[in-house]
Every structure is written in structure tokens, then in C-alpha cells.
Scaffold this motif. Sequence first.
Motif, PDB file in Angstrom:
ATOM      1  N   ALA A 558     -54.786  84.451  60.765  1.00 47.53           N
ATOM      2  CA  ALA A 558     -55.000  84.706  62.180  1.00 47.53           C
ATOM      3  C   ALA A 558     -55.597  83.463  62.807  1.00 47.53           C
ATOM      4  O   ALA A 558     -56.418  82.784  62.207  1.00 47.53           O
ATOM      5  N   GLY A 559     -55.185  83.194  64.023  1.00 48.34           N
ATOM      6  CA  GLY A 559     -55.686  81.994  64.689  1.00 48.34           C
ATOM      7  C   GLY A 559     -54.861  80.764  64.400  1.00 48.34           C
ATOM      8  O   GLY A 559     -55.175  79.688  64.874  1.00 48.34           O
ATOM      9  N   GLY A 560     -53.758  80.908  63.629  1.00 51.72           N
ATOM     10  CA  GLY A 560     -52.900  79.759  63.370  1.00 51.72           C
ATOM     11  C   GLY A 560     -52.295  79.222  64.661  1.00 51.72           C
ATOM     12  O   GLY A 560     -52.033  79.970  65.603  1.00 51.72           O
ATOM     13  N   ARG A 561     -52.079  77.919  64.699  1.00 56.61           N
ATOM     14  CA  ARG A 561     -51.574  77.310  65.928  1.00 56.61           C
ATOM     15  C   ARG A 561     -50.593  76.200  65.622  1.00 56.61           C
ATOM     16  O   ARG A 561     -50.783  75.440  64.681  1.00 56.61           O
ATOM     17  N   LEU A 562     -49.524  76.118  66.448  1.00 52.48           N
ATOM     18  CA  LEU A 562     -48.563  75.027  66.404  1.00 52.48           C
ATOM     19  C   LEU A 562     -48.381  74.504  67.824  1.00 52.48           C
ATOM     20  O   LEU A 562     -48.402  75.279  68.792  1.00 52.48           O
ATOM     21  N   ARG A 563     -48.187  73.202  67.942  1.00 50.95           N
ATOM     22  CA  ARG A 563     -48.059  72.617  69.278  1.00 50.95           C
ATOM     23  C   ARG A 563     -46.987  71.537  69.255  1.00 50.95           C
ATOM     24  O   ARG A 563     -46.853  70.809  68.279  1.00 50.95           O
ATOM     25  N   GLN A 564     -46.224  71.445  70.352  1.00 45.00           N
ATOM     26  CA  GLN A 564     -45.151  70.471  70.458  1.00 45.00           C
ATOM     27  C   GLN A 564     -45.042  70.012  71.905  1.00 45.00           C
ATOM     28  O   GLN A 564     -45.073  70.832  72.831  1.00 45.00           O
ATOM     29  N   HIS A 565     -44.925  68.685  72.114  1.00 43.64           N
ATOM     30  CA  HIS A 565     -44.726  68.148  73.454  1.00 43.64           C
ATOM     31  C   HIS A 565     -43.227  67.967  73.692  1.00 43.64           C
ATOM     32  O   HIS A 565     -42.505  67.433  72.857  1.00 43.64           O
ATOM     33  N   VAL A 566     -42.770  68.421  74.865  1.00 42.64           N
ATOM     34  CA  VAL A 566     -41.362  68.298  75.232  1.00 42.64           C
ATOM     35  C   VAL A 566     -41.291  67.486  76.520  1.00 42.64           C
ATOM     36  O   VAL A 566     -41.768  67.933  77.572  1.00 42.64           O
ATOM     37  N   ALA A 567     -40.738  66.291  76.428  1.00 40.50           N
ATOM     38  CA  ALA A 567     -40.600  65.444  77.612  1.00 40.50           C
ATOM     39  C   ALA A 567     -39.331  65.796  78.366  1.00 40.50           C
ATOM     40  O   ALA A 567     -38.378  66.355  77.808  1.00 40.50           O
ATOM     41  N   GLN A 568     -39.328  65.474  79.658  1.00 38.70           N
ATOM     42  CA  GLN A 568     -38.123  65.688  80.440  1.00 38.70           C
ATOM     43  C   GLN A 568     -37.010  64.756  79.961  1.00 38.70           C
ATOM     44  O   GLN A 568     -37.264  63.639  79.527  1.00 38.70           O
ATOM     45  N   ASN A 569     -35.788  65.246  80.043  1.00 36.84           N
ATOM     46  CA  ASN A 569     -34.614  64.460  79.634  1.00 36.84           C
ATOM     47  C   ASN A 569     -34.685  64.045  78.163  1.00 36.84           C
ATOM     48  O   ASN A 569     -34.264  62.959  77.783  1.00 36.84           O
ATOM     49  N   ASP A 570     -35.270  64.935  77.358  1.00 35.28           N
ATOM     50  CA  ASP A 570     -35.369  64.659  75.923  1.00 35.28           C
ATOM     51  C   ASP A 570     -34.845  65.867  75.162  1.00 35.28           C
ATOM     52  O   ASP A 570     -35.604  66.732  74.721  1.00 35.28           O
ATOM     53  N   PRO A 571     -33.517  65.970  75.001  1.00 33.11           N
ATOM     54  CA  PRO A 571     -32.950  67.143  74.325  1.00 33.11           C
ATOM     55  C   PRO A 571     -33.394  67.273  72.870  1.00 33.11           C
ATOM     56  O   PRO A 571     -33.494  68.375  72.356  1.00 33.11           O
ATOM     57  N   GLU A 572     -33.681  66.139  72.230  1.00 33.74           N
ATOM     58  CA  GLU A 572     -34.117  66.200  70.827  1.00 33.74           C
ATOM     59  C   GLU A 572     -35.465  66.902  70.719  1.00 33.74           C
ATOM     60  O   GLU A 572     -35.692  67.710  69.816  1.00 33.74           O
ATOM     61  N   ALA A 573     -36.375  66.617  71.671  1.00 29.51           N
ATOM     62  CA  ALA A 573     -37.681  67.272  71.657  1.00 29.51           C
ATOM     63  C   ALA A 573     -37.539  68.756  71.942  1.00 29.51           C
ATOM     64  O   ALA A 573     -38.256  69.593  71.366  1.00 29.51           O
ATOM     65  N   LEU A 574     -36.614  69.124  72.838  1.00 34.13           N
ATOM     66  CA  LEU A 574     -36.383  70.535  73.129  1.00 34.13           C
ATOM     67  C   LEU A 574     -35.843  71.252  71.897  1.00 34.13           C
ATOM     68  O   LEU A 574     -36.270  72.374  71.586  1.00 34.13           O
ATOM     69  N   ARG A 575     -34.937  70.621  71.176  1.00 33.50           N
ATOM     70  CA  ARG A 575     -34.420  71.236  69.942  1.00 33.50           C
ATOM     71  C   ARG A 575     -35.520  71.383  68.912  1.00 33.50           C
ATOM     72  O   ARG A 575     -35.603  72.382  68.194  1.00 33.50           O
ATOM     73  N   SER A 576     -36.412  70.365  68.823  1.00 27.19           N
ATOM     74  CA  SER A 576     -37.517  70.448  67.865  1.00 27.19           C
ATOM     75  C   SER A 576     -38.452  71.596  68.207  1.00 27.19           C
ATOM     76  O   SER A 576     -38.952  72.295  67.320  1.00 27.19           O
ATOM     77  N   ALA A 577     -38.718  71.796  69.510  1.00 28.04           N
ATOM     78  CA  ALA A 577     -39.590  72.898  69.925  1.00 28.04           C
ATOM     79  C   ALA A 577     -38.976  74.240  69.563  1.00 28.04           C
ATOM     80  O   ALA A 577     -39.661  75.150  69.070  1.00 28.04           O
ATOM     81  N   ARG A 578     -37.676  74.387  69.807  1.00 28.94           N
ATOM     82  CA  ARG A 578     -37.012  75.641  69.443  1.00 28.94           C
ATOM     83  C   ARG A 578     -37.048  75.863  67.932  1.00 28.94           C
ATOM     84  O   ARG A 578     -37.229  76.989  67.462  1.00 28.94           O
ATOM     85  N   HIS A 579     -36.859  74.790  67.193  1.00 25.62           N
ATOM     86  CA  HIS A 579     -36.918  74.878  65.731  1.00 25.62           C
ATOM     87  C   HIS A 579     -38.308  75.327  65.282  1.00 25.62           C
ATOM     88  O   HIS A 579     -38.444  76.178  64.393  1.00 25.62           O
ATOM     89  N   MET A 580     -39.346  74.775  65.891  1.00 24.72           N
ATOM     90  CA  MET A 580     -40.714  75.143  65.553  1.00 24.72           C
ATOM     91  C   MET A 580     -40.966  76.621  65.850  1.00 24.72           C
ATOM     92  O   MET A 580     -41.565  77.343  65.038  1.00 24.72           O
ATOM     93  N   ILE A 581     -40.523  77.089  67.002  1.00 27.10           N
ATOM     94  CA  ILE A 581     -40.742  78.483  67.384  1.00 27.10           C
ATOM     95  C   ILE A 581     -40.040  79.418  66.411  1.00 27.10           C
ATOM     96  O   ILE A 581     -40.608  80.413  65.936  1.00 27.10           O
TER      97      ILE A 581
END
Length: 714
Positions: A558-581
Motif C-alpha cells: 500500500a502506498g506504492g507510487r509510479l510517476r512518468q513525465h509526458v511532454a507535448q509532441n512526444d509520442p514515445e513518452a505517451l506510449r511509455s506512460a500507457r505501458h507503465m499504467i
Amino acid sequence: MVDPAADALSLPEDWPAHPDLSLSLNRMGSFDWDLDAGLMHMDEVALAVFDMDPAEYDGRPESLGRRVPPSESVRLDGMVAQALKNGSTHYGTYFRIRTRDGGLRWTHTQGFIRRDGNGRPHRIIGIVRDATQELAESASRREVDVERRRQTSVVESTTAALAHARTVQDVIDVLKDSHGLEHLGATSVVMGLLEAGRIHLVADGPEGSFVPGTRYTRVDENYPMSEVVRTLAPRFIESPEDFAGSYPLLWPHITHLGITAAAYLPLIAQARPIGALGLLYSDKNGFTPDERNVLVALGSSIAQSLQRAMLFEQEHDLAEGLQQAMLPRRIPDIPGAQVAVRYRAARLGRDIGGDWYDVIPLPGGRVGAVIGDVQGHDTHAAAVMGQLRIVLRAYAAEGHTPATVMARASVFLRELDTDRFATCTYMEVDLATGVVQVVRAGHVDPLLRDADGDCRRLPVPGALPLGLSAEFGALDYPVSVLELDPGQTLVLYTDGLVEQPGTDLDEGMQWLTALVRNGPADLRLLADQLCEVVDERGGDDDVAILLLRRRGGHAPQAGGRLRQHVAQNDPEALRSARHMIRAAVRAWGGQERSDEIELAADELITNALLHTDGGAIVTLRMLTGHERRLRVEVEDRSSALPRRRDADPSGLSGRGLLLVDRMADVWGVESRGGGKCVWCEFTLPDRSGEAREIRRDIGPVGPGNETGSRRWRS
């Protein structure tokens, strides 16, 4: 007239003899050295010359090293290297080998160097033969001249061998193996070092000659080494009677050695004694003036090399101690992971480097793994490394995202007002979910070893090294997300492990990948094997290694946390965030609601990217309490609050918050500094896997309407 045909019939069938037979009958062996492959074929006669069983030889020139004394090996290597470099086609020399019984005998070798069309050497074909008898006969014919040359060249030959000695043990090995001392006819060598008013015997020979009680002796005692240290003058003992009368404490213990003469020399460096050297003879009576001069000069040369070796060891020990002090004193136990770390200092040179590793326990069952290398090989690099390690650890412990940790560390290094930069890889590993967030700052790519032993390189996008990114204003570090399954191992290391002279980085990476793939399964044994390879290879760069393996069966906290920054116009970061979720939901037992959670999170991220000027920070956390709740937070830099509105039937927008409102159990908005955070929560099944019944309302809801279990908060 003799009939040629009839004469030919009278000749032996094996006439003329094959060259191999000619070589073998004359005890001449052959070798074929493939310089490209690093392999040397030796026929049976050649191996017999080296007194080596064919079963002992693995085809590598290094395997012959134990048969060649160090001083001879240095001379041979230098001669062959010079011939390869200066374009020669032939070389030849005499050298000595050590036989199985410990004796020395002379050998001769000559080789032909084959080169390609560009003049690059790629093969040496040659012969080796026993030259003991040849040299003995030559020496008997020129005994007087050889004796004179022997006396005048002994200092030069010994000094040349000592030039490669870096430690006290190296000096001792040279003295025991030096052909100069053998030419002088010494039966054995003893050497003592001056330590706090006592003489410490560090070398004695031959076997069985040690006198009990003489390992440490006082300078004021009646021993020959003590006398030369006190008087700073050599002592030449020219007969057994002289020895017995001058040193009655020592003589009764060495009478069985048959000593007839001895020379004890003070070892003086910078006008002060550092020890003493003794040469004992069993077939000599007296010393000529030339012999005395040679021995005095020899003592001076040995003293200089010995002092250099002592200073090298002291400085290297001090520097290595400083390096170890800068590294973590212990690696904490990490539930859900097995960790092994190693550090090896460079084997060449006394300086140290800025290589470091660190393992940082983080809240919520997460762990930070760091490997890095500060530019340079000196104490300044080690000092910068220590400061950088501490601040990077502090930034990670404060809860910053991996990209922020790297950016802040780069700014810190820039503000240190140093000309050094640092390469680094930082990984934040959630051991419950297996999600790994990786940031790389100019460092070599990590490796991933599977549970079955297979190993591969992880090509991780990176940015400029720490310090340089702050200098050029390029502080946006890309974050890569990957999953670490139970049993898989992350292999982090510094470039000293893969960079070797004459090879490029890709070759080094392939070599390391194969080494890890074929290495032991046990993590500590694997780390030890990598260090053994470093020790055998030597080199002028330090090496740091960090191995992290995820254990199976580690329950999420309990209390576990994950964090990811997604920059605009960065599809790779968006894919990484979805992968993390997706990975987090699966690991936290939310499979039954995974579609809802992923869709709601995707809508919040998309809204932030479309309707604000900056990027978004996505955070997933497990909330404590009487029920398991997963919270999705999306932060942006806009202070404008979102509002739920009915979508136009013909439009494409307006449905995002409506979907979040329908799917989440509760959602809301919080103001945070210069921006806001839009969040939603989902109740997950309990740990036993039984789904918790959730009331589903389909009526319209909105601000202030708390119909059913779904609410909106601001």
C-alpha cells in the motif's frame, strides 16, 4: 657408366627427409602464431622444449607465461613488439625458461613475420630449440670475455627488469629471476625492509634456508643486514671463517647451506636507509674490486626501484581507501530484490577514478539503482563523485521523478565550478509491478539477463552527461519504461568493463553480453567472475558493477507510487506512460478494471496535452485504508479548472470528463502551485482476488451531486 635409375633404387624410401623429421630429430619445435585470433599452435617438440605437457596447453600464448620468468617475458615481449612495429620480417633471440623442477635453461627462438598487403602483421611462423649446450660450449670458449661482459652488464640488465616493477613483490620477483644475479653466481637472495627501527625480512631463499627468529630483527643486533643499515656501508664476507667469527648468532643456522662468501648491501634512497640486500654464494672465495663496484651499483639501482615501489603501494592504498570511503559502506537489504555490487580499481597507475554505484530504498516498495563515472582518474574525480553520489541520492529520496533527479544532479555538478562531467544511468524499479523507469546521461547501455540465462543489450534513449546538459541548457532527459519480470537481472556497469584498446564499444558490448549469458546463475558469483576478468585483463580504467535481480512472489505494498513525465509532441513518452499504467494495474491486482483505469488515465493525459501549454506528469499510487484504491493523478501547469459538459452529437470533444465520471468511483481537481492536478480513484478487488462489488450508477452526475458511489470533488 652408372645407370641413374639403378642408383635411385638404392636410395632409402624416405629420402630426402621431410622438414618436420629434420626439425624433430634435432630437437627443434615449430610454432604458428595467429596474431588476429590470439592463438599459437605449438607442435609436440616445441612444447617439450618448454617442458610442458600437450594436455596443459590451451593454444594461447599466455599459457606459456608460467614457464618464462617475468624479466625474460618483459624482454621477449619488447623485442617482438619492436619487430612488429618497425616492419621487420625476422627476429631471433635467446631466452631462459623455468622447467618443472624449478631450474632454468636457455632456449633460442626465431620467427618469420607475415604481413598483409597493407603491411599489417597477422601471423608469425617460427621455431624454438633448447640452446643450453650451445651456450655452454660458447661460454667455455670465451670464458674471459664473457666474465668481463657479465660484470659490466649486470646493473643494466637488472635495472631494465626493475623498470617494470610496480610493487615490492615485483622487485622481489625480479631479483629472484634476474639473470644478472645468476651470472654473479649467487646461491640465494635475502632482502629486508626497515620498519620502525626493525628490519623486516621480506624475501629469503632458497627453500628451507629461513632462520627462525629472524623475520624481524632490531637494527642494533649483531646481524649482517643490521650492520649495513647502521653503517650505510656494504659488508663483504669472503670466507666461512669470516662469517662464523663476525656473526656467531646467524652462522650456526646456515652452515648446512654450504655458504663460502656473502655480500650485504645497504639499500639507500634519498640519503636514508630503507633496507638491506644479501647475496649468498656457495662456490666463491673473495671479491675482486670490479665485483665490489658492480654490487654497490646494483644495490643503488635496487634501492631506487624499491623506494618507487613502496611509494606506489602507499599512494595506491591511500587512493583506493579514499575511493572506497566515497562508495556506500553497505548495500541495504531490498525486499523483493537481490543486489550484488563490485568495484575494481585500475591495475595500471596509482590514481583512482570517479566510478560509483548506489542503491537507494524508496517508499512504496521501490528502489533506485545508480551507476556512474566522473571524468578523470585522480583524487579530484573521486571527491566530485562523492558529492554527486550524495546529492543524487538525496534528490531521489525526496521523491522527484527520474528525469528531475538527473536534471537537478546535472545543475548541481555545473554549479560545483569544476571542469569535470559525469556519465550516469539512474533506474527507478517498482519491485511489486516490475515497472522500471530508466534515465541515461551519456552512459553505456545496460544489459538485461533473463531467468533462463539469455542476455541482451537494452538500447535506452539518453541525453548529455551530467554537467554538460546544464552547460548547454538541455535538461530534458527522456524516460524509458520497461518491465522487469521475476528472475530477470539488470546489469549496470561503467565503461571500463567494455572499453579495451584496439576494439570498439560494440565489440566490447558483444563480449560482455556473451560473458554474462554464459556466467553463473548466482548473482554474487556472476559479479565475482566479471571482476576476475577485469583483474586478469588489467587496464588503466576503474570498473564499477551493479547487478539487480527481481525476486518472484513480492506482494505490492500500500502506498506504492509510479510517476512518468509526458511532454507535448512526444509520442514515445505517451506510449511509455500507457505501458507503465498497464503494468501497474496488472501487478496491483486490478485486471477486472484495467480497461476502465487505462481509458480514464488516457483521457486525463490527452486533455492535459491538448488544453495546456506544457506537458503532463502522470502519477499512479496505491492508497492506504480499509479498502484498496488505485489513484491516477495527472498534473499540468495550467490553473484553469476543467468542467464536465455534454458533448455535441456531431462533435469530437466533450466526452473525456464524461467518460472519467462514468468509469471512476470518484474524481476531482486540486490546485497545485502554478498548475493543477486532475485525479480519479478506482476501488480494486481485495488481495484474495475476490472482486469487491461496486455500485454502478448511470444517471447524470456533476458537481455537488453525490448520487451513488461516484462523486466529483474540487
